[in-house]
Write an enzyme that holds these catalytic residues in place. Structure first.
Site, PDB file in Angstrom:
ATOM      1  N   PHE A 132      54.647  42.785 -23.583  1.00 42.65           N
ATOM      2  CA  PHE A 132      54.058  42.448 -24.880  1.00 42.65           C
ATOM      3  C   PHE A 132      52.787  41.654 -24.632  1.00 42.65           C
ATOM      4  O   PHE A 132      52.807  40.626 -23.961  1.00 42.65           O
ATOM      5  CB  PHE A 132      55.027  41.634 -25.738  1.00 42.65           C
ATOM      6  CG  PHE A 132      54.488  41.401 -27.126  1.00 42.65           C
ATOM      7  CD1 PHE A 132      54.536  42.409 -28.081  1.00 42.65           C
ATOM      8  CD2 PHE A 132      53.884  40.196 -27.468  1.00 42.65           C
ATOM      9  CE1 PHE A 132      54.005  42.219 -29.352  1.00 42.65           C
ATOM     10  CE2 PHE A 132      53.360  40.000 -28.737  1.00 42.65           C
ATOM     11  CZ  PHE A 132      53.421  41.009 -29.684  1.00 42.65           C
ATOM     12  N   ASP A 218      49.362  37.618 -17.725  1.00 42.79           N
ATOM     13  CA  ASP A 218      49.517  37.144 -19.104  1.00 42.79           C
ATOM     14  C   ASP A 218      50.551  36.022 -19.100  1.00 42.79           C
ATOM     15  O   ASP A 218      51.751  36.259 -19.000  1.00 42.79           O
ATOM     16  CB  ASP A 218      49.969  38.310 -19.990  1.00 42.79           C
ATOM     17  CG  ASP A 218      50.164  37.894 -21.448  1.00 42.79           C
ATOM     18  OD1 ASP A 218      50.310  36.689 -21.717  1.00 42.79           O
ATOM     19  OD2 ASP A 218      50.191  38.789 -22.310  1.00 42.79           O
ATOM     20  N   LYS A 247      49.760  30.058 -27.051  1.00 43.28           N
ATOM     21  CA  LYS A 247      51.000  29.393 -27.485  1.00 43.28           C
ATOM     22  C   LYS A 247      51.006  27.866 -27.288  1.00 43.28           C
ATOM     23  O   LYS A 247      50.649  27.136 -28.184  1.00 43.28           O
ATOM     24  CB  LYS A 247      52.184  30.048 -26.796  1.00 43.28           C
ATOM     25  CG  LYS A 247      52.507  31.442 -27.393  1.00 43.28           C
ATOM     26  CD  LYS A 247      53.863  31.923 -26.963  1.00 43.28           C
ATOM     27  CE  LYS A 247      54.226  33.309 -27.453  1.00 43.28           C
ATOM     28  NZ  LYS A 247      54.670  33.353 -28.836  1.00 43.28           N
TER      29      LYS A 247
HETATM   30  C1  LIG Z   1      53.238  37.422 -23.207  1.00 41.38           C
HETATM   31  C2  LIG Z   1      52.550  37.409 -24.541  1.00 41.38           C
HETATM   32  N1  LIG Z   1      51.286  37.827 -24.620  1.00 41.38           N
HETATM   33  C3  LIG Z   1      50.619  37.828 -25.788  1.00 41.38           C
HETATM   34  C4  LIG Z   1      51.228  37.420 -26.951  1.00 41.38           C
HETATM   35  C5  LIG Z   1      50.470  37.453 -28.255  1.00 41.38           C
HETATM   36  O1  LIG Z   1      50.137  36.164 -28.630  1.00 41.38           O
HETATM   37  P1  LIG Z   1      49.673  35.879 -30.144  1.00 41.38           P
HETATM   38  O2  LIG Z   1      50.845  36.121 -31.017  1.00 41.38           O
HETATM   39  O3  LIG Z   1      49.234  34.433 -30.111  1.00 41.38           O
HETATM   40  O4  LIG Z   1      48.542  36.802 -30.430  1.00 41.38           O
HETATM   41  C6  LIG Z   1      52.556  36.974 -26.911  1.00 41.38           C
HETATM   42  C7  LIG Z   1      53.245  36.544 -28.147  1.00 41.38           C
HETATM   43  O5  LIG Z   1      54.446  36.480 -28.229  1.00 41.38           O
HETATM   44  C8  LIG Z   1      53.238  36.974 -25.675  1.00 41.38           C
HETATM   45  O6  LIG Z   1      54.515  36.580 -25.581  1.00 41.38           O
END
Ligand SMILES: Cc1ncc(COP(=O)(O)O)c(C=O)c1O
Length: 392
Positions: A132, A218, A247
């Protein structure tokens, strides 16, 4: 809550509780009822709710300077970039540069655009099945979940997904010389806290080095102490080319960042990428206070210690098949696919957790959670699992 129909677009199906304030690991609803927050707004409020250092930084910055745009330099942005760079280097300057934005998806968008700039003629980004990376079209194209992508086709091209924790598939996908970058989570959070086998990320880093492709990690969910190290890639001793965070960076104030090695970052030129709000003073003040407090309190060590107690307790609860994850990012695999019912019942019993998968609960409490709070949460969850049919 009133019974008036919501004026919000129906992108969420919110739980029937309205939280109005929080303190540390506690949340309070509009009737004054107390809950233990073992989700932290999905790994966001790592220092706990209403942390005084972050609250003071926000209030004081609001009285000083809210916004000037990125057309002008701000000392705050420079400071936060320096703090972040020290954490990427695990206490030593890593020598990279930072682009600030407002969310995890935007941090990954920046990373994807940077890869296209830094590796011209090799436009493909490889990511993992089950991953994700966010909901914007670029980040969604990298996200390895076809059911989230399908309604929004056509997505941008130049993305390939390979099974997670499968090196031969990655090597195959990189075989045609078109791959400029590999984008991976060190632990897949949204997939249900899925960890690859030890050595996988190190082997990927090696393949990327041989192929001249960027390794982009990520760390939006795993970063900033949550897994017991500043970043989850540090468990594997790798040195990524690009790291994305969001986050926990502002402890609830919206801010994201894309860090890159200097030689990679310098592929961007003025005008290549931008954002009105990214790194603006209010968010940056929250991030500075958050990072400084995390360093002062030894957040990763706290996560490691509390995580050990929580993990051991979870293993003994009825209906629990396995506990995955590191530090305070834990996925509780249940023997039956009843995680949704368990989260609903847990909320009723005063404990906030969520269910990223039908058979998995996710626990991600604030990193400063006390032993007493861990034990209280285990007591509540144990009772809920018992009542909802665990141990059968
Ligand atoms: C690993 C990862 N990358 C990207 C995101 C996306 O972040 P945002 O919701 O702040 O756009 C998330 C959100 O849960 C995530 O867990």
């Amino acid at each position: 809550m009133t019974d008036r129909p919501s004026r919000l677009m129906p992108t969420y199906a919110p739980a029937p509780v309205t939280f109005v304030r929080g303190r540390g690991c506690e949340l309070y609803d509009d009737t004054g009822r107390r809950y233990l927050d073992f989700l932290s707004g999905i790994a966001v409020v790592s220092l706990g709710h209403a942390h005084p250092a972050v609250a003071e930084a926000l209030a004081s910055q609001a009285r000083t300077l809210l916004h000037v745009s990125n057309l002008f330099r701000t000392t705050l942005g420079e400071e936060v970039a320096g703090l972040l760079d020290d954490l990427v280097g695990d206490g030593q300057p890593a020598g990279g540069l930072v682009f600030f934005c407002n969310s995890g998806a935007e941090a990954n968008e920046a990373a994807i655009k940077l890869a296209r700039r830094a590796r011209p003629g090799r436009p493909v980004v490889v990511s993992a099945v089950g991953s994700f990376h966010g909901r914007t079209l670029g980040a969604l194209a990298a996200t390895g979940q076809p059911e989230k992508q399908a309604p929004f086709a056509p997505l941008p091209g130049g993305f390939r997904q390979v099974p997670y924790d499968d090196l031969p598939s990655l090597e195959d996908a990189m075989g045609d010389g078109q791959v400029g970058a590999v984008l991976l989570e060190a632990i897949q959070g949204e997939a249900g806290v899925v960890e690859p086998r030890p050595g996988y990320l190190r082997a990927v880093a090696e393949r990327c080095r041989e192929a001249g492709a960027l390794l982009m990690v990520d760390e939006v969910q795993t970063g900033l102490g949550r897994t017991g190290r500043w970043f989850a890639f540090q468990h594997e001793g790798v040195e990524p080319d690009v790291v994305t965070v969001a986050k926990a960076l502002g402890n609830g104030a919206p801010i994201g960042a894309c860090w890159a090695r200097r030689e990679v970052a310098e592929a961007f030129e003025p005008g290549d990428h931008g954002t009105t709000f990214g790194g603006q003073p209010l968010a940056a003040a929250a991030a500075r206070a958050t990072l400084q407090t995390m360093v002062e309190l030894g957040a990763p060590e706290r996560a490691e210690r509390a995580g050990r107690r929580l993990r051991e307790g979870l293993r003994g609860l009825p209906g629990v098949a396995e506990v995955r994850g590191k530090g305070l990012l834990l996925g509780v695999g249940l023997e039956e696919p009843r995680a949704k019912a368990v989260t609903t019942e847990a909320l009723r019993a005063g404990l906030v957790v969520n269910a990223p998968r039908p058979d998995t609960l996710r626990l991600a409490p604030p990193l400063l959670v006390s032993e007493a709070e861990v034990d209280e949460a285990l007591g509540i969850l144990g009772g809920v699992l018992e009542r909802t049919g665990g141990g059968s």
